[in-house]
Design a protein around this motif. Structure first.
Motif, PDB file in Angstrom:
ATOM      1  N   LYS A   1     -17.123   7.813 -13.976  1.00  0.00           N
ATOM      2  CA  LYS A   1     -15.874   7.703 -12.895  1.00  0.00           C
ATOM      3  C   LYS A   1     -16.560   7.924 -11.582  1.00  0.00           C
ATOM      4  CE  LYS A   1     -12.348   9.679 -15.913  1.00  0.00           C
ATOM      5  NZ  LYS A   1     -11.212  10.724 -15.953  1.00  0.00           N
ATOM      6  N   SER A   2     -15.835   7.531 -10.228  1.00  0.00           N
ATOM      7  CA  SER A   2     -16.366   7.475  -9.003  1.00  0.00           C
ATOM      8  C   SER A   2     -16.238   8.926  -8.431  1.00  0.00           C
ATOM      9  CB  SER A   2     -15.566   6.636  -8.320  1.00  0.00           C
ATOM     10  OG  SER A   2     -14.150   7.049  -8.139  1.00  0.00           O
ATOM     11  N   THR A   3     -15.443   9.767  -9.065  1.00  0.00           N
ATOM     12  CA  THR A   3     -15.427  11.198  -8.804  1.00  0.00           C
ATOM     13  C   THR A   3     -16.865  11.944  -9.536  1.00  0.00           C
ATOM     14  OG1 THR A   3     -13.761  11.655 -10.347  1.00  0.00           O
ATOM     15  CG2 THR A   3     -13.249  11.434  -8.033  1.00  0.00           C
TER      16      THR A   3
ATOM     17  N   VAL B   1     -14.607  16.451  -2.035  1.00  0.00           N
ATOM     18  CA  VAL B   1     -13.309  15.723  -1.871  1.00  0.00           C
ATOM     19  C   VAL B   1     -12.125  16.749  -2.223  1.00  0.00           C
ATOM     20  CG1 VAL B   1     -11.890  13.785  -2.543  1.00  0.00           C
ATOM     21  CG2 VAL B   1     -14.125  13.615  -2.177  1.00  0.00           C
ATOM     22  N   GLU B   2     -12.198  17.395  -3.335  1.00  0.00           N
ATOM     23  CA  GLU B   2     -11.220  18.274  -3.909  1.00  0.00           C
ATOM     24  C   GLU B   2     -11.062  19.469  -2.951  1.00  0.00           C
ATOM     25  OE1 GLU B   2      -9.559  16.955  -6.066  1.00  0.00           O
ATOM     26  OE2 GLU B   2     -10.964  15.406  -6.727  1.00  0.00           O
ATOM     27  N   ARG B   3     -12.264  19.902  -2.311  1.00  0.00           N
ATOM     28  CA  ARG B   3     -11.982  21.065  -1.554  1.00  0.00           C
ATOM     29  C   ARG B   3     -11.430  20.894  -0.430  1.00  0.00           C
ATOM     30  NH1 ARG B   3     -17.376  21.725  -0.734  1.00  0.00           N
ATOM     31  NH2 ARG B   3     -17.750  22.794  -2.858  1.00  0.00           N
TER      32      ARG B   3
ATOM     33  N   PRO C   1      -3.965  15.710   1.375  1.00  0.00           N
ATOM     34  CA  PRO C   1      -4.666  14.616   1.201  1.00  0.00           C
ATOM     35  C   PRO C   1      -4.959  14.375  -0.393  1.00  0.00           C
ATOM     36  CG  PRO C   1      -5.812  16.666   1.884  1.00  0.00           C
ATOM     37  CD  PRO C   1      -4.595  16.906   1.919  1.00  0.00           C
ATOM     38  N   LEU C   2      -5.236  13.110  -0.696  1.00  0.00           N
ATOM     39  CA  LEU C   2      -5.622  12.817  -1.828  1.00  0.00           C
ATOM     40  C   LEU C   2      -6.703  13.632  -2.679  1.00  0.00           C
ATOM     41  CD1 LEU C   2      -5.217   8.848  -1.894  1.00  0.00           C
ATOM     42  CD2 LEU C   2      -3.282  10.706  -2.660  1.00  0.00           C
ATOM     43  N   ARG C   3      -6.661  13.740  -4.146  1.00  0.00           N
ATOM     44  CA  ARG C   3      -7.917  14.472  -4.670  1.00  0.00           C
ATOM     45  C   ARG C   3      -8.832  13.746  -5.057  1.00  0.00           C
ATOM     46  NH1 ARG C   3      -3.462  17.645  -8.196  1.00  0.00           N
ATOM     47  NH2 ARG C   3      -3.014  19.417  -6.755  1.00  0.00           N
ATOM     48  N   GLU C   4      -8.878  12.464  -4.870  1.00  0.00           N
ATOM     49  CA  GLU C   4     -10.019  11.518  -5.424  1.00  0.00           C
ATOM     50  C   GLU C   4     -10.230  10.332  -4.493  1.00  0.00           C
ATOM     51  OE1 GLU C   4      -6.627   8.933  -8.402  1.00  0.00           O
ATOM     52  OE2 GLU C   4      -8.070  10.261  -9.225  1.00  0.00           O
ATOM     53  N   LEU C   5     -11.166   9.692  -4.590  1.00  0.00           N
ATOM     54  CA  LEU C   5     -11.686   8.597  -3.829  1.00  0.00           C
ATOM     55  C   LEU C   5     -10.609   7.269  -4.198  1.00  0.00           C
ATOM     56  CD1 LEU C   5     -15.441   8.699  -4.267  1.00  0.00           C
ATOM     57  CD2 LEU C   5     -13.989   9.596  -2.413  1.00  0.00           C
ATOM     58  N   ASP C   6     -10.470   6.388  -3.293  1.00  0.00           N
ATOM     59  CA  ASP C   6      -9.672   5.129  -3.598  1.00  0.00           C
ATOM     60  C   ASP C   6     -10.453   4.588  -4.854  1.00  0.00           C
ATOM     61  OD1 ASP C   6      -7.723   3.283  -2.553  1.00  0.00           O
ATOM     62  OD2 ASP C   6      -9.521   2.057  -2.634  1.00  0.00           O
TER      63      ASP C   6
ATOM     64  N   LEU D   1     -13.542   4.438  -0.891  1.00  0.00           N
ATOM     65  CA  LEU D   1     -13.499   5.358   0.267  1.00  0.00           C
ATOM     66  C   LEU D   1     -12.662   6.545   0.266  1.00  0.00           C
ATOM     67  CD1 LEU D   1     -13.461   2.152   2.786  1.00  0.00           C
ATOM     68  CD2 LEU D   1     -15.569   3.473   1.953  1.00  0.00           C
ATOM     69  N   TYR D   2     -12.698   7.294   1.238  1.00  0.00           N
ATOM     70  CA  TYR D   2     -12.032   8.484   1.207  1.00  0.00           C
ATOM     71  C   TYR D   2     -11.260   8.463   2.645  1.00  0.00           C
ATOM     72  CZ  TYR D   2     -10.162  13.394   0.982  1.00  0.00           C
ATOM     73  OH  TYR D   2      -9.386  14.424   0.950  1.00  0.00           O
ATOM     74  N   PRO D   3     -10.061   8.196   3.108  1.00  0.00           N
ATOM     75  CA  PRO D   3      -9.498   7.863   4.434  1.00  0.00           C
ATOM     76  C   PRO D   3      -9.112   9.079   4.969  1.00  0.00           C
ATOM     77  CG  PRO D   3      -7.948   7.512   2.747  1.00  0.00           C
ATOM     78  CD  PRO D   3      -9.039   7.825   2.119  1.00  0.00           C
ATOM     79  N   TRP D   4      -9.101  10.262   4.396  1.00  0.00           N
ATOM     80  CA  TRP D   4      -8.537  11.517   5.008  1.00  0.00           C
ATOM     81  C   TRP D   4      -9.816  12.449   5.672  1.00  0.00           C
ATOM     82  CZ3 TRP D   4      -3.542  11.932   4.520  1.00  0.00           C
ATOM     83  CH2 TRP D   4      -2.955  11.014   3.479  1.00  0.00           C
TER      84      TRP D   4
END
Length: 1282
Positions: A800-802, A891-893, A912-917, A922-925
């Motif tokens: 997975k990407s995460t 990302v989760e932190r 914010p979301l908990r995972e990458l798009d 990408l992570y827009p947050w």
């Protein structure tokens, strides 16, 4: 039959068994002879399948699909020969093509195993070798088959000559047809006959023919294939002659026919054998009706008698077919099955005419069938499938109801016999026990025959009543009874058989593998009824049946004389059935609420009788049982019945007045003291075995009582009661030891244990007990092993990407256990005043054993030493973060930090979301690492709509401000408030809410009837109160509250000091009503263990006006509703009993949350079941919602409505709002239960789309039903030892 790629090489290494096939396509005369021999052997092995086929086409189909149906297919020499021949011929082609394809596959030209097989098979079939092989095989097999047919004709003629000379048949056992099965050659067993020959055979079997002619014809018949005979045009006349000939006085002749029938049953399809069966049934029917039949019940039955033995053989053959036919008749037209059923019922319902002198003493076909199939297995198989059950019950109801009448009458007669004997204090003969010991029994007396018929009738009725179609046959009318016999009458009869028929202690019956005592048979039937929901409701759940079950209990309770054969066994059976009844919803309601029709007004329900009897048993106050070695077992059985009731909220409410928990605790303490005094067994001492047995019995009884006490903790109020027994630590130790020994392997028990742990984690004292027992240590140790030493052999096909999957399947159970365990009360008790170790070095062998260790090693990873001590750093760290905040890593932190620093409902904050798009990665947050929180996480507050004057709202405000207060003023205000909330809920917001609750509370606090607590005078502290005067928890709460208030535009910049002023003065004001408690619990120290979210909510409602807020809270504190909305109000309160304070359990838990669980079961059973399946409890999440006043779960406007509704409409609306929430969330709850993350969802997710006002009508409907009960209990908290 082509071998798969690679198979040829394997067979070459293995070697070939049997005759060696020719190379390539050359067959010699020796090969032909060998093939003929092997083919003949194959056909002989499958001859039964071929000859049983109804047509040539069917026989061909059987041969074509032989590989699918015959498990020995690959062991036949013919098959082995052909396989080896194919391998020798086509094998090199397959190997060559396989190597070519393997090379191409490595270069990417061919992909996939399936493609490879298809390609190789295609090439092999197109090859020259394959075509030559097929041509050669066809030629040689044509020669072989032609030769075989010629030999077949020769053998047939030879068999015909032998048949005409045969005078004696070979000896054989019952059910085997040696007339046709025992020859070794393929064709010697059968004589294929033309229609003309069969017609001639039928004529020869005519009873008018000479005996020798008939015997010769019968011998020929036995040699012919059954399928040919049954499908011939002569079969009707043949069948008629055979039916008559079965009654031939020559035993040898009739037994030949019987063996022919047996062979037909075993080798022919149902559509043919049905006619043979009906022929046999018709013969028996004629036999029983003929004048020569003279067997009577009173004379008994000698099975060694030749005539009786012949009759039993016929009935046994009939019975064997009855048990086998249901497996095949569904594949045939229904009329065929109906013929079999009707012929059977016609035979079994046979009786002499009423005026016949031997009518009552008639030894009927049913008696003989009962002798051979005592438990009526034939009827069980016939009624198993709906296809046949429908026909059986239709015929029984319309034509053969006399069969059921006879069965009921037989049970009644036996019961009357037993009852008369018991009332006369004479011993009832136990035929079941007699024949258990009588190994070789060749004769039966009349009473024994009647008993066997009774057992058969009992089993038949037990099976009949399971099904709705069978229940429709009732009521039945018996000849000697004026009233009809209903289903309830039959069930009452069954129950009475338990205690009137002969029975023995359970240990005495254990030696017999097959027990035919009425008591055990009735228990089997009733246990099946209990397991069938529809059947139980229709049959068992009747007040008369419950009264019958309670008869011995009521007699012992009242001290009246008891006429029972074996009291202990009867009581154990009664308890078993009652416990099963109590385990179902409908059954429990029956026991709790339904009274006997005779004394419905003032008589007790079954639950009251049972708890009184159980208490009497625990006091050893039953004289008839004193000194009985089974006394502890009987006690345990009835305690278990009560446990089935008190582990539910409604059952506990019913049993609370009896103080059963105190009786069980008292018995446990007494047993515990006795077990300590039992001396240690001395080696070789004479008394060592008896002492050891006594010790085991005492320990078992002690564990039974602890288990009973432990199960009180399945409900909030039950757990409160458990605290009062001082057995909480022993119960938790017992639970942990049981789990450690893997005693509870049943999944249902596992759910039960998880619920108990979840309930216990909500109370401080029980949480400490879990810690002291070693439960938490074991959980943490197991978790560490799974995280750091888990399986690494799982192949990752698509990373997975995460970074990792935070909670994999192996950790799921431990993770959910921790989520259930880590409530605020538990965390406060277990972690308060404890520092994080933060060691300079951690060994790989150093395993965490506590919650604080998990925080240190998996969550607060603030040093290189901690990071390097983990084998799986990323997964373990994410897991640790998720345990408390349910999220983790980079990302989760970010999600964690935003979540814990922003307060707001579903429309007030953006997380914010908990995972990458997944698409772009990408992570827009924006990352949040320092204050202030980025503005993109703050939702825009919707602009307030222009306030328009509302008549209803103005009327409400006018009522509240008016100087005159009529008698019904409060009720008028409530009615008007409801009207506004339903019509324009948005108008009740901002200053309006403050004014409404302020005026209403002010009035109620001046009304003596509405004041529940005393009003203490208090003067607020002068001057400002700084934040530094508060505890660290309160300081953090103040910061978050002020930040939220400013976001809502309710507070000004200097609001922090005002809130501190309110909190400090509230604490000082409430201290005046607190008592001093000496306790080791951290939550019972001077300060309230947590932050005051309710006072903070009022501060925001009052727009930060500290004097107005404090005045409101002082007035509010004298109302009953304050106890449930404002949790710090009752901290160490003198208004509560001292024991309640010492337990550290708030009334919101043992009252509000308890009734939420109770109402949830009645109103939303699916949601209730979902919680149970998840091992989670509604009470835990409700306590969390209520404690923090729904902050972070609801938007501010809904929180205001929650507070206003509870103040205006009553504290019970707190419960109704929780039920409404669960109703709103029902689909989500069911979905997350299936996903196994219900706890996470409820604790973490805001309540999207929920508006309090939308459910006001529903809440009013709940009020109409439940308010009297809820308010009664809420008003008793001051004196509640529950």
């Amino acid at each position: 039959m082509l071998p798969v790629p690679g198979e040829t090489r394997w067979r070459r290494r293995r070697g070939c068994q049997g005759p060696r096939p020719p190379q390539m396509s050359h067959f010699t005369s020796e090969d032909e002879a060998l093939l003929q021999s092997m083919l003949r052997q194959l056909l002989q092995s499958v001859k039964e399948k071929i000859t049983g086929a109804p047509s040539v086409e069917c026989a061909e189909e059987i041969l074509l699909h032989l590989e699918e149906t015959d498990e020995n297919f690959h062991n036949y020499e013919f098959v082995k020969y052909l396989r080896q021949y194919i391998k020798n011929t086509v094998g090199p082609v397959i190997e060559e093509e396989t190597e070519k394809c393997t090379s191409a596959q490595s270069q990417g030209e061919i992909s996939g195993y399936g493609t490879l097989v298809q390609h190789v098979t295609k090439k092999a079939r197109e090859s020259k070798e394959y075509r030559e092989m097929i041509h050669a095989l066809k030629n040689v097999m044509m020669v072989v088959v032609e030769s075989l047919i010629n030999k077949l004709e020769e053998d047939r003629m030879h068999d015909k000559e032998l048949a005409s000379k045969a005078k004696k048949e070979r000896q054989s056992g019952y059910y085997t047809d040696n007339c046709s099965d025992s020859d070794s050659s393929f064709n010697q067993s059968y004589a294929f006959m033309s229609q003309e020959e069969l017609q001639l055979l039928a004529e020869k079997l005519d009873p008018s023919q000479p005996k020798e002619v008939r015997q010769e014809a019968l011998q020929t018949l036995c040699l012919a294939p059954a399928s040919d005979i049954l499908s011939s045009e002569s079969w009707p006349s043949l069948r008629e002659h055979l039916t008559i000939s079965l009654a031939d006085p020559d035993a040898t002749f009739s037994e030949k026919i019987l063996r022919f029938y047996a062979k037909t049953f075993s080798s022919s399809p149902f559509n043919m054998t049905r006619e043979v069966y009906t022929s046999l049934a018709r013969h028996l029917e004629l036999y029983f009706l003929c004048g020569e039949y003279s067997l009577h019940i009173s004379a008994g039955l000698d099975v060694s008698n030749t005539d009786v033995n012949r009759l039993l053989k016929k009935v046994r053959l009939l019975n064997e077919y009855q048990k086998e036919a249901p497996s095949s008749w569904i594949r045939h037209p229904e009329k065929y099955m109906e013929e079999v059923v009707e012929s059977t019922l016609s035979l079994l319902s046979l009786k002499h005419k009423p005026n016949h002198p031997a009518s009552p003493d008639f030894l009927s076909p049913m008696h003989f069938l009962a002798l051979l199939d005592i438990k009526a297995m034939w009827f069980k198989k016939w009624t198993h499938a709906y296809y046949s059950r429908r026909v059986v019950f239709r015929l029984l109801e319309n034509k053969y109801k006399s069969l059921i009448n006879a069965a009921v009458q037989q049970c009644l007669d036996y019961f009357e016999f037993c009852k008369a004997a018991v009332n006369k204090n004479s011993k009832v003969v136990d035929f079941a026990q007699q024949h258990c010991s009588d190994i070789q029994n060749f004769s039966y007396t009349g009473p024994e025959l009647q008993y066997i018929y009774f057992v058969h009738s009992l089993c038949l009725l037990g099976r009949l009543l399971i099904y709705k179609e069978g229940q429709k046959i009732f009521p039945v009318q018996l000849k000697n009874k004026k009233d009809t016999v209903s289903i309830t009458d039959v069930l009452v009869l069954f129950v009475q058989l338990i205690y009137y028929s002969p029975s023995y202690p359970k240990t005495a019956l254990a030696a017999h593998t097959e027990n035919y005592s009425p008591e055990s048979l009735v228990m089997e039937i009733l246990q099946v009824f209990c397991d069938q929901t529809g059947c139980a409701a229709e049959c068992l759940y009747k007040d008369r049946v419950i009264d019958a079950l309670l008869h011995p209990v009521q007699s012992l309770l009242n001290g009246t004389e008891v006429y029972i054969n074996c009291l202990e066994t009867t009581l154990l059976d009664v308890a078993d059935i009652l416990a099963r009844i109590a385990a179902s919803e409908d059954g429990l309601s029956l026991l709790l609420y339904v009274k006997n029709e005779k004394n419905a007004k003032d008589g007790p329900t079954a639950a009251h009788v049972l708890v009184q009897f159980t208490k009497k048993l625990l006091r050893d106050d039953i004289s008839l049982l004193s000194g009985s070695e089974f006394m502890p077992v009987v006690k345990g059985a009835f305690v278990f019945v009560c446990r089935q009731m008190y582990k539910t909220c409604e059952g506990l409410e019913m049993l609370i007045p009896y103080g059963l928990h105190e009786s069980i605790a008292e018995a446990w303490k007494k047993t515990s003291l006795l077990s300590e005094r039992v001396p240690t067994p001395v080696t070789d001492a004479d008394s060592s075995s008896s002492v050891s047995q006594e010790s085991k019995s005492s320990l078992l009884w002690e564990e039974t009582l602890l288990d009973a006490l432990l199960n009180f903790s399945t409900t909030p109020k039950g757990l409160f009661l458990l605290h009062s027994t001082d057995a909480i630590n022993d119960c938790v130790n017992f639970m942990f030891n049981s789990l450690s020994k893997k005693i509870q392997t049943n999944e249902y028990e596992d759910f039960g244990n998880r619920i108990i742990v979840t309930q216990m984690a909500t109370t401080p004292m029980a949480a400490v007990a879990l810690q002291n027992s070693g439960f938490i240590k074991a959980l943490v140790t197991e978790l560490w092993a799974l995280l750091e030493c888990g399986k690494d052999d799982l192949r990752i096909t698509q990373p997975k990407s995460t970074p990792v999957d935070p909670i994999d399947q192996s950790c799921q159970k431990s993770f959910l256990f921790l989520v259930n365990l880590l409530t605020y009360p538990a965390v406060f008790e277990l972690l308060s005043k404890r520092d994080i170790p933060n060691k300079p070095m951690y060994s790989f062998r150093e395993v965490p054993t506590d919650i604080i260790d998990i925080i240190d090693r998996l969550i607060i990873l603030n040093s290189e030493a901690k990071i390097h001590s983990l084998f799986n750093y990323e997964q373990s760290h994410i897991f640790g973060l998720r345990v408390f905040i349910i999220d983790g890593l980079s990302v989760e932190r970010n999600h964690v930090l935003v979540r814990i620093n922003l307060i707001g409902g579903p429309k007030e904050r953006i997380l914010p979301l908990r995972e990458l798009d997944k698409g772009s990665g990408l992570y827009p947050w924006p990352m949040f690492s320092s204050f202030p929180v980025p503005k993109c996480y703050l939702a825009e507050i919707p602009r307030k709509a222009e306030f328009r004057q509302d008549k209803d709202l103005n009327k409400l405000l006018k009522l509240l401000k008016g100087p005159e207060k009529p008698t019904e003023w409060a009720e008028i205000c409530r009615k008007q408030f409801r009207k506004v909330m339903k019509a324009r809920p948005d108008s009740i917001s901002g200053p309006i809410v403050a004014e409404l609750i302020e005026k209403f509370v002010s009035y109620l606090s001046e009304c003596r009837t509405d004041c529940y607590f005393s009003m203490e005078s208090y003067k607020a502290m002068d001057g400002d109160v700084k934040k530094e005067n508060l505890s660290s928890v309160q300081q953090l709460g103040v910061e978050m509250t002020v930040r939220y208030g400013k976001y809502l535009n309710l507070l000004k910049e200097d609001a922090e000091n005002g809130l501190c002023f309110v909190l400090v003065n509230c604490e000082e004001f409430l201290k005046q009503q607190q008592r001093t408690v000496v306790s080791s619990l951290c939550c019972l120290q001077e300060h309230y263990a947590g932050y005051d979210w309710f006072a903070s909510s009022i501060f925001l409602i009052m727009s930060g006006d500290r004097e107005r807020t404090l005045t409101f809270l002082q007035q509010f504190s004298c109302l009953l509703v304050s106890a449930f909305l404002w949790l710090p109000r009752l901290h160490l309160s003198m208004h509560l009993p001292v024991t309640t304070v010492e337990y550290g359990i708030h009334p919101v838990y043992f009252c509000s949350a308890h009734y939420v669980e109770m109402l949830l079961k009645a109103e939303l059973p699916l949601v209730c079941s979902a919680f149970h399946m998840s091992g989670f409890t509604p009470s835990q999440i409700c306590l969390q919602w209520i404690t923090q006043c729904f902050w972070n779960y609801m938007d501010w406007s809904e929180i205001c409505h929650y507070i206003a509704i509870c103040i205006f409409l009553g504290p019970d609306y707190q419960i109704y709002i929780c039920i409404s929430l669960f109703r709103h969330l029902q689909q989500d709850i069911l979905k997350h239960t299936e996903a196994r993350d219900l706890q996470v969802f409820l604790k973490e997710e805001a309540l999207h789309g929920f508006r309090v006002s939308d459910y006001l009508d529903y809440m009013e409907s709940l009020q109409d039903i439940y308010r009297p009960m809820l308010m009664k209990d809420m008003r008793t908290i001051k004196a509640q030892n529950t």
